[in-house]
Design a protein around this motif. Structure first.
Motif, PDB file in Angstrom:
ATOM      1  N   SER A   1       0.804  -1.223   0.000  1.00 14.44           N
ATOM      2  CA  SER A   1       0.000   0.000   0.000  1.00 14.44           C
ATOM      3  C   SER A   1       0.833   1.268   0.000  1.00 14.44           C
ATOM      4  CB  SER A   1      -0.918   0.009   1.230  1.00 14.44           C
ATOM      5  OG  SER A   1      -0.138  -0.030   2.430  1.00 14.44           O
ATOM      6  N   GLN A   2       2.128   1.149   0.268  1.00 14.75           N
ATOM      7  CA  GLN A   2       2.935   2.363   0.387  1.00 14.75           C
ATOM      8  C   GLN A   2       4.401   2.090   0.075  1.00 14.75           C
ATOM      9  OE1 GLN A   2       2.042   5.965   1.788  1.00 14.75           O
ATOM     10  NE2 GLN A   2       3.630   5.818   0.231  1.00 14.75           N
ATOM     11  N   ALA A   3       4.926   2.690  -0.974  1.00 13.36           N
ATOM     12  CA  ALA A   3       6.361   2.616  -1.270  1.00 13.36           C
ATOM     13  C   ALA A   3       7.071   3.699  -0.461  1.00 13.36           C
ATOM     14  CB  ALA A   3       6.609   2.824  -2.755  1.00 13.36           C
ATOM     15  N   THR A   4       8.186   3.351   0.137  1.00 13.72           N
ATOM     16  CA  THR A   4       8.934   4.294   0.972  1.00 13.72           C
ATOM     17  C   THR A   4      10.326   4.515   0.411  1.00 13.72           C
ATOM     18  OG1 THR A   4       7.737   3.611   2.969  1.00 13.72           O
ATOM     19  CG2 THR A   4       9.831   4.759   3.281  1.00 13.72           C
ATOM     20  N   LEU A   5      10.692   5.779   0.284  1.00 14.93           N
ATOM     21  CA  LEU A   5      12.043   6.154  -0.122  1.00 14.93           C
ATOM     22  C   LEU A   5      12.814   6.633   1.106  1.00 14.93           C
ATOM     23  CD1 LEU A   5      11.449   8.264  -3.368  1.00 14.93           C
ATOM     24  CD2 LEU A   5      11.970   5.824  -3.196  1.00 14.93           C
ATOM     25  N   THR A   6      14.085   6.251   1.177  1.00 13.69           N
ATOM     26  CA  THR A   6      14.971   6.776   2.219  1.00 13.69           C
ATOM     27  C   THR A   6      16.155   7.453   1.551  1.00 13.69           C
ATOM     28  OG1 THR A   6      14.356   5.011   3.755  1.00 13.69           O
ATOM     29  CG2 THR A   6      16.354   6.255   4.252  1.00 13.69           C
ATOM     30  N   LEU A   7      16.343   8.717   1.864  1.00 14.52           N
ATOM     31  CA  LEU A   7      17.501   9.467   1.366  1.00 14.52           C
ATOM     32  C   LEU A   7      18.654   9.210   2.311  1.00 14.52           C
ATOM     33  CD1 LEU A   7      18.383  11.537  -0.818  1.00 14.52           C
ATOM     34  CD2 LEU A   7      17.803  13.338   0.822  1.00 14.52           C
ATOM     35  N   ARG A   8      19.725   8.636   1.792  1.00 16.34           N
ATOM     36  CA  ARG A   8      20.856   8.227   2.625  1.00 16.34           C
ATOM     37  C   ARG A   8      22.130   8.919   2.154  1.00 16.34           C
ATOM     38  NH1 ARG A   8      21.659   1.953   2.876  1.00 16.34           N
ATOM     39  NH2 ARG A   8      22.220   2.251   0.674  1.00 16.34           N
ATOM     40  N   GLY A   9      22.805   9.581   3.075  1.00 16.65           N
ATOM     41  CA  GLY A   9      24.031  10.298   2.736  1.00 16.65           C
ATOM     42  C   GLY A   9      25.275   9.596   3.231  1.00 16.65           C
TER      43      GLY A   9
END
Length: 482
Positions: A158-166
């Motif tokens: 139901s929900q795609a999640t993006l994580t911005l990783r540095g």
């Protein structure tokens, strides 16, 4: 009849001549126009083009060629130590200098030509950055880059999640990648475009967003640095990612992105970078839930969907030294600590630098590093340590980023305004150091007769700061003629 015939013949010749001239001119015009057309189409060499061109916006002071090679393979004439001593004696008698000074002048092979109070440990200010640079350049792969990634977790239908990783890029740009500058080389706008394209290929047009900022743990600020960091403008703690080193209120991001500017910092740089990324992602047609308040994640689950890469570490080091950037100096210290498995803390960074210097053969007697930049009160060293680093950098090709990153007196960086002699332009490379009660300088000088000298000068608690600085500039600005 004869005259009339001659007249007719003369008229015919004139007409023929005019036609020949007209035809020649027409052919010339056709050739010129034709060549110009091919030039515009870039089919032949020439100044004309229809293609878009890029122009570097770097300030003129930065756009200078490298000085002559610093390799000491041309020893030149013998150095007259007596002349050097005369310069040092003149420096020591300069008004306003006070008694808290130390200096050393050596040949590139280590022979001491003159020194004063060299056994006294003094506060070095930003010349400390040369120690951090030497250690980092010998441990890290200076051709490598710092990635900023987008990780996609689509395990929840139901929900795609993006994580911005540095991974430590504190010089991100808000827009597209900027290949002409170090600051902004990797752009969050470009990352958003790549991410949107990859999401559409999977039929995803709506995501939740999080960001990960765990690279440098929780212990990030050297103890006591706030004393020399009013309003937070001189130092930003290391973070996994930041736009323009977390500066806010910058007025010339397009014109001079690589210029060192002291401004207040955003409160949470990694979160601010995530918000900027979310804005660009929505402009690319992807709906982002909680775009103004992305969640912080300890880990990023899933696979890397897109990435951007910083300038090479060697380029970032040059920017750090040229602008005397405290934040980037601490960043290099922390990256060195991580690479060596040292504690992930300011103390671990200092330990990583000092232990590496010892392995490199640098004399660290009397050295105490309160941080990796020289900004925090309490750092002290002997001038011989600074000179050792300069010798090592000249002798070891692996430390080339340190040599190239030094400011050129009268031309670039923090030494651009410290001209003493026009004839010495391009011959003196230095790292400056300035605090309220500190004036310091270290670097190398190419002699006009051949060969290289190294030097280090540190002054604490001078009676007249301006006079002390002038005395240092006069001394160093005379070494090329020795």
């Amino acid at each position: 009849m004869g005259d009339r015939h001659q007249l007719r013949m003369t008229r015919r010749r004139r007409i023929k001549r005019r036609w020949r001239v007209a035809l020649a001119m027409l052919v010339a015009v056709i050739l010129v126009v034709g060549y110009a057309g091919m030039d515009l189409a870039d089919l032949v060499p020439g100044p004309l083009t229809l293609a878009k061109t890029s122009h570097s916006s770097a300030p003129p002071a930065v756009m200078v060629g490298d000085p002559p090679t610093l390799a000491a393979d041309k020893p030149g004439s013998a150095v007259d130590a007596g002349q050097v001593q005369q310069l040092v004696d003149a420096f020591a008698s300069a008004p306003g200098l006070g008694n808290g000074y130390s200096l050393v002048v050596r040949q590139a092979d280590g022979r001491v030509l003159a020194q004063k109070n060299a056994d006294q440990a003094r506060q070095p200010a930003s010349t400390m950055k040369t120690l951090t640079a030497a250690a980092a350049a010998s441990v890290l792969d200076m051709s490598s880059q710092l990635d900023t990634e987008v990780v996609l977790d689509s395990s929840t239908p139901s929900q795609a999640t993006l994580t911005l990783r540095g991974h430590g890029d504190m010089l991100l740009g808000a827009g597209k990648d900027d290949p002409l500058h170090v600051n902004g080389r990797a752009g969050l706008g470009t990352l958003a475009e790549k991410t949107a394209q990859a999401l559409r290929q999977q039929g995803i047009d709506r995501v939740a967003l999080a960001y990960q900022d765990t690279l440098f743990g929780d212990d990030r600020e050297p103890e006591g640095i706030a004393e020399n960091n009013p309003d937070g403008i001189y130092f930003q703690v290391p973070v996994s990612m930041a736009v323009d080193e977390a500066r806010q209120g910058r007025t010339e991001p397009v014109a001079y992105p690589d210029a060192g500017v002291y401004l207040p910092r955003v409160e949470n740089p990694a979160e601010a970078a995530a918000v900027s990324f979310a804005s660009s992602l929505m402009e690319s047609g992807i709906q982002v839930d909680h775009a103004q308040g992305p969640e912080r994640a300890d880990h990023a689950q899933g696979r890397v969907l897109a990435r951007i890469r910083s300038a090479r570490l060697s380029e970032i080091m040059s920017l750090m030294l040229r602008n005397s950037d405290n934040s980037l100096a601490e960043l290099f210290g922390r990256l060195t600590a991580l690479a060596l498995g040292m504690p992930n803390s300011p103390a671990g960074a200092v330990k990583a630098v000092t232990s590496t210097l010892n392995k490199l053969g640098v004399d660290t007697a009397g050295l105490n590093m309160a941080d990796c930049s020289g900004l925090t009160p309490g750092s002290v060293l002997r001038v011989g340590t600074l000179a050792d680093v300069q010798q090592l950098a000249l002798a070891d090709k692996g430390l080339t980023p340190l040599v190239k990153g030094l400011s050129v007196v009268g031309l670039t960086g923090t030494a651009a305004s410290r001209k003493v002699d026009d004839q010495a332009d391009g011959l003196i490379r230095v790292k400056t150091g300035t605090l309220d009660q500190v004036t310091s300088l270290t670097g190398n000088v190419i002699r006009r007769s051949g060969g290289v000298l190294v030097f280090a000068v540190v002054i604490n608690d001078s009676e007249d700061v301006a006079a002390a600085r002038q005395a240092v500039d006069t001394l160093v600005g005379s070494l090329d003629r020795i």
